[in-house]
Design a protein around this motif. Structure first.
Motif, PDB file in Angstrom:
ATOM      1  N   VAL A 123       0.831  -1.201   0.000  1.00 20.91           N
ATOM      2  CA  VAL A 123       0.000   0.000   0.000  1.00 20.91           C
ATOM      3  C   VAL A 123       0.868   1.255   0.000  1.00 20.91           C
ATOM      4  N   VAL A 124       1.884   1.277   0.847  1.00 19.12           N
ATOM      5  CA  VAL A 124       2.779   2.433   0.868  1.00 19.12           C
ATOM      6  C   VAL A 124       3.478   2.572  -0.484  1.00 19.12           C
ATOM      7  N   GLY A 125       3.813   1.453  -1.104  1.00 22.24           N
ATOM      8  CA  GLY A 125       4.384   1.494  -2.442  1.00 22.24           C
ATOM      9  C   GLY A 125       3.420   2.068  -3.463  1.00 22.24           C
ATOM     10  N   GLU A 126       2.130   1.766  -3.312  1.00 23.82           N
ATOM     11  CA  GLU A 126       1.109   2.348  -4.192  1.00 23.82           C
ATOM     12  C   GLU A 126       1.011   3.861  -3.992  1.00 23.82           C
ATOM     13  N   PHE A 127       1.126   4.306  -2.747  1.00 30.85           N
ATOM     14  CA  PHE A 127       1.133   5.758  -2.504  1.00 30.85           C
ATOM     15  C   PHE A 127       2.284   6.408  -3.269  1.00 30.85           C
ATOM     16  N   ALA A 128       3.447   5.781  -3.222  1.00 33.77           N
ATOM     17  CA  ALA A 128       4.604   6.324  -3.937  1.00 33.77           C
ATOM     18  C   ALA A 128       4.357   6.315  -5.449  1.00 33.77           C
ATOM     19  N   ARG A 129       3.757   5.265  -5.942  1.00 33.85           N
ATOM     20  CA  ARG A 129       3.529   5.149  -7.391  1.00 33.85           C
ATOM     21  C   ARG A 129       2.643   6.259  -7.932  1.00 33.85           C
ATOM     22  N   VAL A 130       1.582   6.607  -7.197  1.00 33.95           N
ATOM     23  CA  VAL A 130       0.630   7.594  -7.727  1.00 33.95           C
ATOM     24  C   VAL A 130       1.059   9.029  -7.452  1.00 33.95           C
ATOM     25  N   LEU A 131       2.198   9.214  -6.767  1.00 35.21           N
ATOM     26  CA  LEU A 131       2.689  10.559  -6.479  1.00 35.21           C
ATOM     27  C   LEU A 131       3.687  11.033  -7.533  1.00 35.21           C
TER      28      LEU A 131
END
Length: 208
Positions: A123-131
């Motif tokens: 999930v934290v990786g997904e936050f990074a991806r969409v930023l």
């Protein structure tokens, strides 16, 4: 392990009760206001796990292009009424329905705690991806690792499940995803259910 379907169904069933019990003042909104104040003008911000939209998504929409996502369709229906200016999408935090680099910032208040422990890093990786590069995240997590269930949450006859990764693990997840933690604050729980839980709020920036 947390069952996402139990979480989704629980929030569908408890939507109005949860909205009434979630406090709208206190330190959490102060932390949010400080975070938003440091964002660029017209920032595009995702509220990941926006629930019924109050107060986080509503506060974001006052100064940013706010987008909310949640696993619960009923919660999103409440958010549509409460924050009509926000865009909304149903989705899973571990597979966000947005393109890479879509947002300048992500907020996640009391949402990671309903994700299975082995997916917190994703999930934290997904936050990074969409930023975008240099994008920022503000998220909450429990202080210590804990997992539990409640068959009668908020005395509403609704089952709910949690898996808190803890502050140490969350710090590690942020670092591994490319974030630099800029601030960490401790806050008492604002949900009026009689507990004395504390939360860690992490403000972090995606390193360029």
């Amino acid at each position: 392990m947390v069952d996402k379907e139990t979480v989704r169904r629980g929030y569908d069933e408890i939507a109005e009760t949860y909205a009434a019990d979630r406090a709208e003042g206190g330190r959490e909104r102060e932390i949010l206001a400080r975070f938003v104040g440091d964002l660029p003008d017209s920032a595009r911000v995702l509220d990941a796990g926006c629930g019924g939209g109050m107060p986080v998504l509503a506060d974001l929409s006052e100064s940013a292009a706010a987008v909310g996502t949640d696993i619960s369709r009923t919660q999103l229906d409440l958010a549509a009424d409460a924050v009509p200016d926000a865009a909304l999408a149903q989705g899973d935090l571990a597979a966000l329905p947005f393109r890479d680099g879509a947002f300048d910032a992500v907020t996640a208040f009391h949402s990671l705690i309903h994700v299975p422990r082995d997916q917190h890093r994703s999930v934290v990786g997904e936050f990074a991806r969409v930023l975008t590069d240099g994008g920022r995240v503000l998220l909450s997590e429990g202080i210590d690792e804990w997992r539990g269930t409640n068959p009668d949450w908020l005395d509403a006859g609704v089952e709910m499940e949690w898996h808190v990764a803890g502050a140490d693990a969350t710090r590690e997840h942020l670092r591994d995803a490319g974030f630099a933690v800029e601030a960490e604050r401790r806050v008492r729980d604002s949900l009026d259910d009689g507990n004395d839980a504390q939360w860690a709020f992490f403000a972090a920036r995606l390193e360029e």
